[in-house]
Motif scaffolding. Structure first.
Motif, PDB file in Angstrom:
ATOM      1  N   ARG A 103      76.319  50.006  30.628  1.00 51.12           N
ATOM      2  CA  ARG A 103      77.426  49.943  31.655  1.00 51.12           C
ATOM      3  C   ARG A 103      77.657  51.230  32.487  1.00 51.12           C
ATOM      4  O   ARG A 103      77.623  51.179  33.819  1.00 51.12           O
ATOM      5  CB  ARG A 103      78.800  49.552  31.148  1.00 51.12           C
ATOM      6  N   THR A 147      77.752  44.064  34.136  1.00 50.45           N
ATOM      7  CA  THR A 147      77.452  44.878  33.099  1.00 50.45           C
ATOM      8  C   THR A 147      78.528  44.475  32.006  1.00 50.45           C
ATOM      9  O   THR A 147      78.369  44.479  31.072  1.00 50.45           O
ATOM     10  CB  THR A 147      77.337  46.370  33.258  1.00 50.45           C
ATOM     11  N   LEU A 201      77.880  41.076  30.405  1.00 55.31           N
ATOM     12  CA  LEU A 201      76.632  41.251  29.632  1.00 55.31           C
ATOM     13  C   LEU A 201      77.036  41.758  28.426  1.00 55.31           C
ATOM     14  O   LEU A 201      77.071  41.508  27.205  1.00 55.31           O
ATOM     15  CB  LEU A 201      75.552  42.257  30.210  1.00 55.31           C
ATOM     16  N   GLU A 202      77.966  42.941  28.472  1.00 52.04           N
ATOM     17  CA  GLU A 202      78.770  43.774  27.053  1.00 52.04           C
ATOM     18  C   GLU A 202      79.302  42.553  26.397  1.00 52.04           C
ATOM     19  O   GLU A 202      79.196  42.800  25.341  1.00 52.04           O
ATOM     20  CB  GLU A 202      79.642  44.825  27.693  1.00 52.04           C
ATOM     21  N   ARG A 243      79.086  39.588  26.473  1.00 56.20           N
ATOM     22  CA  ARG A 243      78.351  38.468  25.541  1.00 56.20           C
ATOM     23  C   ARG A 243      77.730  39.181  24.588  1.00 56.20           C
ATOM     24  O   ARG A 243      77.677  38.529  23.453  1.00 56.20           O
ATOM     25  CB  ARG A 243      77.327  38.234  26.891  1.00 56.20           C
ATOM     26  N   VAL A 244      76.889  40.355  24.653  1.00 57.98           N
ATOM     27  CA  VAL A 244      76.121  40.871  23.638  1.00 57.98           C
ATOM     28  C   VAL A 244      77.074  41.221  22.322  1.00 57.98           C
ATOM     29  O   VAL A 244      76.716  40.977  21.147  1.00 57.98           O
ATOM     30  CB  VAL A 244      75.414  42.123  24.161  1.00 57.98           C
TER      31      VAL A 244
END
Lengths: 269, 258, 276
Positions: free
Chosen positions: C198, C254, C257-258, C260-261
């Motif tokens: 990020r 980002t 994404l963060e 999600r992961v």
């Protein structure tokens, strides 16, 4: 503020039909239904109730930190709408109520600076207060360097140095170990006797309430009201072992315990 | 003693090896672009210590400090206001989100329109670019003030100025310092590129001059100096941080031990 | 506290109306900002030659967006940003895992890393220019250098965060080093890696634009300078806005994404410090 003190059982604090409803965006949650009681000048009043009984809400209303929905709180005849003069609060979360960037001395001194107490008098009050709570040896430590019990002593010293007429304590010893707790109870009791301050002490511990109070107010479950006002006719000298093993103490404990149990059961309504 | 020796060896070992390696590998260099390290070091004093220190390095740093100072002041004041007022925050949030996401270097051509290529342009660019990290971190810090501590301050009737100074700013200081650190590195970038872009003096200007004049050892010495300034400023900042946040860092150390 | 069912239902309603209020306020704030941008030049408070009204900027943006050249420029910027980010990520993660896993390597490199990290990335601009000229690779060098440190620092703290007891356990069961890395070190470090992603992503964008502006490698940054020197002020602002929107997209992307992961992760770690 009206500071004329009439003798006898003149009430210092009057809580009249206080109701507190939290509301936001159309929903309402009634925390306090109807609380009505008085505290005389120089009295030691304990308030017990089951957990979730709105004890903290009540204390915040008395302390002027929270507006009441209806009814009124007055201190020495003056209506409380914001934190009034002559009142000090000791919170349960000692670690969060002391300024971590100030030393013990600075923490105790800060409210006095605000009151514009002259420097020499200030130093005197601070050292006397630290002496009284047994912390005269650590004025330049930071609160987080001390144990939990000692931190709560700092908070008490700050309240004492402030010279309040009334001291509000919100479950002050709920987060310390039993040994320390007994010590702190005796400390508060002796401070009350020597300083002639009025104390309103909120706790969930029945024994503690009987041990300390001249009177115990038992609260119902939320929405809160006063369930019963129990006088404590124990001898004024307290001793952790002797007082707690008096037969009267035991009777009072059973009585209040039953009341609190009733309060818990009414939860289902 | 043994562990101290070990630590010193570990601390200086690799840097010494790297510098030595550079020194000897580049020693026989005949490449125009990669002069020997010795040549770079030899050029350093004559390039920078005779005059350019005053005419280029000092103006750069002065512009950086003014811009950075302005950004800190505005960022902290606005951050406290936004942190304390929920309503204000609701209104400003999307706009702030956009302004913060804007890569600060685009400010250089924009501010040039308004302020030309003088000192004002550079100071304005640095200030505008540095505001965001400190502002946003201040907002977060102020929002995270402990409720019990805030109640304590109110119940003892601490006045508004006292509350701002001893409660709000001190509570938020760890986040404010984090923001200030991020702002400083943004500021250094903006200082250099605003000078590379258009200037008549300054560190960035000098380095670009050397590069365009193909004075390679001089250019390299400028790159080294710039790196050195970055490192020195970061050391100064860390000392400042250790002083301002001594209470906070001590608490952290205690918590880590437990 | 247990609330009766009816109350709980309305709590959800209340949360909904609160969200709506926040959205309305945010929209109002944004409109106000746009209105100011429109009004200030129209009222002559600033010279419209320096700041055209917002509507004109939007017209210029529309005109640009209709040309294929615009999308090529945008593509070049995004490509440079993404390539740099990926290279920095791979290098940062690989090196961070290696350095972090071996105590003596960590100790030996600590001082060097602490020294190299605060060196401003823009110091490399002249080097990049003599190496690659105004080629895209010049900017790539800057992007990779600046982003690499962000990632490396995060990975290093992530690897050090591995619970010593878990490590002992893994060793006592004689996990092979690779298994340890995969089943113990990587999952612990992952939240830190995502923080690195990020922070790195926005630093990479800053340096990508910087490179385009200063070095003149192709992309929207270069176009900002060209429009400015050509006196096409509205077009310049249009590209500035595009840069800002890219920044917003990178931040949102980002963060998404963060989340999600790290869905499995109990607490998404609080923002670590980051600096370009």
């Amino acid at each position: 503020m009206n500071t004329t003190r009439s003798e006898g059982d003149a009430s210092l604090l009057e809580v009249q039909h206080v109701r507190k409803v939290y509301s936001s965006g159309g929903t309402e949650f009634e925390a306090i239904r109807d609380l009505d009681f008085r505290v005389s000048d120089g009295e030691f009043l304990c308030i017990v109730g089951p957990s979730g009984a709105g004890k903290t809400t009540l204390l915040r209303c008395i302390g002027g930190l929270l507006d009441v929905t209806s009814g009124s709180v007055s201190l020495a005849g003056a209506r409380v709408t914001s934190p009034p003069e002559g009142m000090a609060i000791v919170f349960q979360e000692y670690g969060r109520s002391l300024f971590p960037w100030l030393t013990v001395r600075q923490n105790v001194e800060l409210p006095l600076r605000e009151k514009k107490v002259p420097a020499t008098r200030r130093a005197e009050l601070v050292s006397d207060a630290l002496e009284a709570v047994g912390l005269a040896h650590v004025p330049d430590s930071y609160p987080w360097q001390l144990s939990g019990g000692m931190q709560q002593r700092v908070a008490i010293a700050r309240a004492v140095a402030y010279q309040p007429r009334i001291l509000l304590m919100d479950e002050p010893f709920a987060a310390v170990d039993a040994q320390t707790r007994a010590e702190l109870e005796d400390l508060v009791f002796s401070l009350w006797k020597s300083l002639q301050v009025t104390v309103v002490f909120v706790t969930h511990d029945i024994d503690e309430a009987i041990y300390l109070g001249q009177r115990v107010l038992v609260l119902s479950n939320s929405p809160t009201s006063v369930l019963e006002d129990v006088p404590i006719p124990l001898p004024k000298a307290r001793d952790q072992l002797r007082t707690r093993s008096l037969p009267e103490f035991n009777e009072l404990r059973q009585k209040i315990h039953r009341l609190v149990q009733t309060a818990k059961r009414t939860m289902i309504t | 003693m043994n562990t101290l020796l070990r630590r010193v060896l570990f601390a200086v070992g690799l840097p010494v090896i790297l510098v030595t390696l550079w020194w000897f590998v580049s020693a026989g260099s005949t490449s125009f672009f990669w002069p020997p390290l010795r040549a770079i070091v030899e050029t350093f004093p004559e390039t920078w210590l005779s005059g350019r220190l005053l005419s280029d390095v000092v103006p750069s740093l002065v512009r950086l400090f003014i811009g950075y100072g302005v950004a800190l002041a505005i960022g902290i004041v606005a951050g406290v206001a936004l942190g304390l007022s929920r309503t204000l925050r609701d209104y400003a949030e999307p706009t702030l989100e956009f302004l913060r996401a804007m890569p600060p270097p685009v400010l250089v051509p924009v501010i040039m329109l308004f302020a030309g290529i003088g000192d004002e342009m550079k100071v304005a660019v640095i200030a505008l670019g540095c505001i965001w990290p400190v502002l946003l971190n201040t907002v977060e810090g102020v929002r995270a003030i402990d409720e019990v501590l805030a109640d304590t301050a109110r119940s003892y009737r601490l006045s508004v100025p006292t509350r701002l100074m001893t409660l709000v700013l001190r509570s938020a200081s760890p986040q404010i310092v984090t923001g200030a650190r991020q702002s400083l590195s943004v500021g250094i970038i903006l200082m250099v590129i605003s000078e590379m872009f258009a200037a008549s003096n300054g560190l960035g200007f000098a380095i670009v001059q050397f590069q365009r004049g193909f004075e390679m050892p001089e250019m390299w010495s400028g790159v080294l100096l710039l790196g050195l300034i970055g490192v020195i400023l970061s050391v100064i900042f860390r000392a400042f941080e250790a002083w301002v946040l001594r209470w906070y860092l001590s608490i952290q150390r205690i918590e880590q031990r437990v | 506290m247990t609330l009766p069912l009816a109350q709980r239902g309305s709590t959800r309603l209340r949360a909904g109306s609160a969200r709506r209020r926040v959205a309305i306020r945010g929209l109002t704030g944004t409109l106000l900002f746009v209105l100011i941008l429109e009004a200030v030049p129209r009222l002559g408070l600033v010279n419209p030659a320096y700041l055209p009204p917002f509507s004109e900027i939007m017209v210029a943006l529309g005109a640009q967006a209709a040309t294929p050249a615009f999308w090529t420029l945008l593509g070049q910027t995004v490509f440079g940003w993404f390539t740099g980010l990926i290279i920095a990520l791979v290098a940062g993660i690989a090196l961070g895992m290696f350095i972090g896993s071996l105590k003596w390597v960590r100790e030996a490199t600590h001082s060097t890393i602490e020294f190299l990290r605060p060196i401003p990335s823009v110091a490399l601009i002249p080097l990049a220019v003599i190496l690659f000229g105004t080629d895209m690779r010049s900017t790539l060098l800057l992007v990779v250098y600046a982003t690499f440190w962000q990632v490396l620092i995060q990975v290093l703290s992530g690897v050090q965060d591995v619970d010593p007891i878990a490590r002992e356990t893994a060793r006592s069961y004689r996990f092979r080093p690779l298994t340890q890395l995969r089943s113990l070190v990587w999952p612990t470090a992952l939240p830190y890696v995502m923080t690195g992603v990020r922070l790195g992503a926005s630093v990479a964008l800053i340096l990508e634009i910087t490179g385009e502006l200063v070095i003149g490698s192709p992309g929207i940054g270069k176009q900002i300078v060209l429009s400015q020197t050509a006196g096409q002020v509205a077009t310049m602002y249009a590209f500035v806005i595009v840069a800002g929107m890219l920044g917003v997209a990178v931040n949102l992307g980002t963060r998404l994404l963060e989340r999600r992961v790290l869905r499995w992760h109990t607490s998404i770690r609080r923002d670590q410090e980051g600096s370009p």
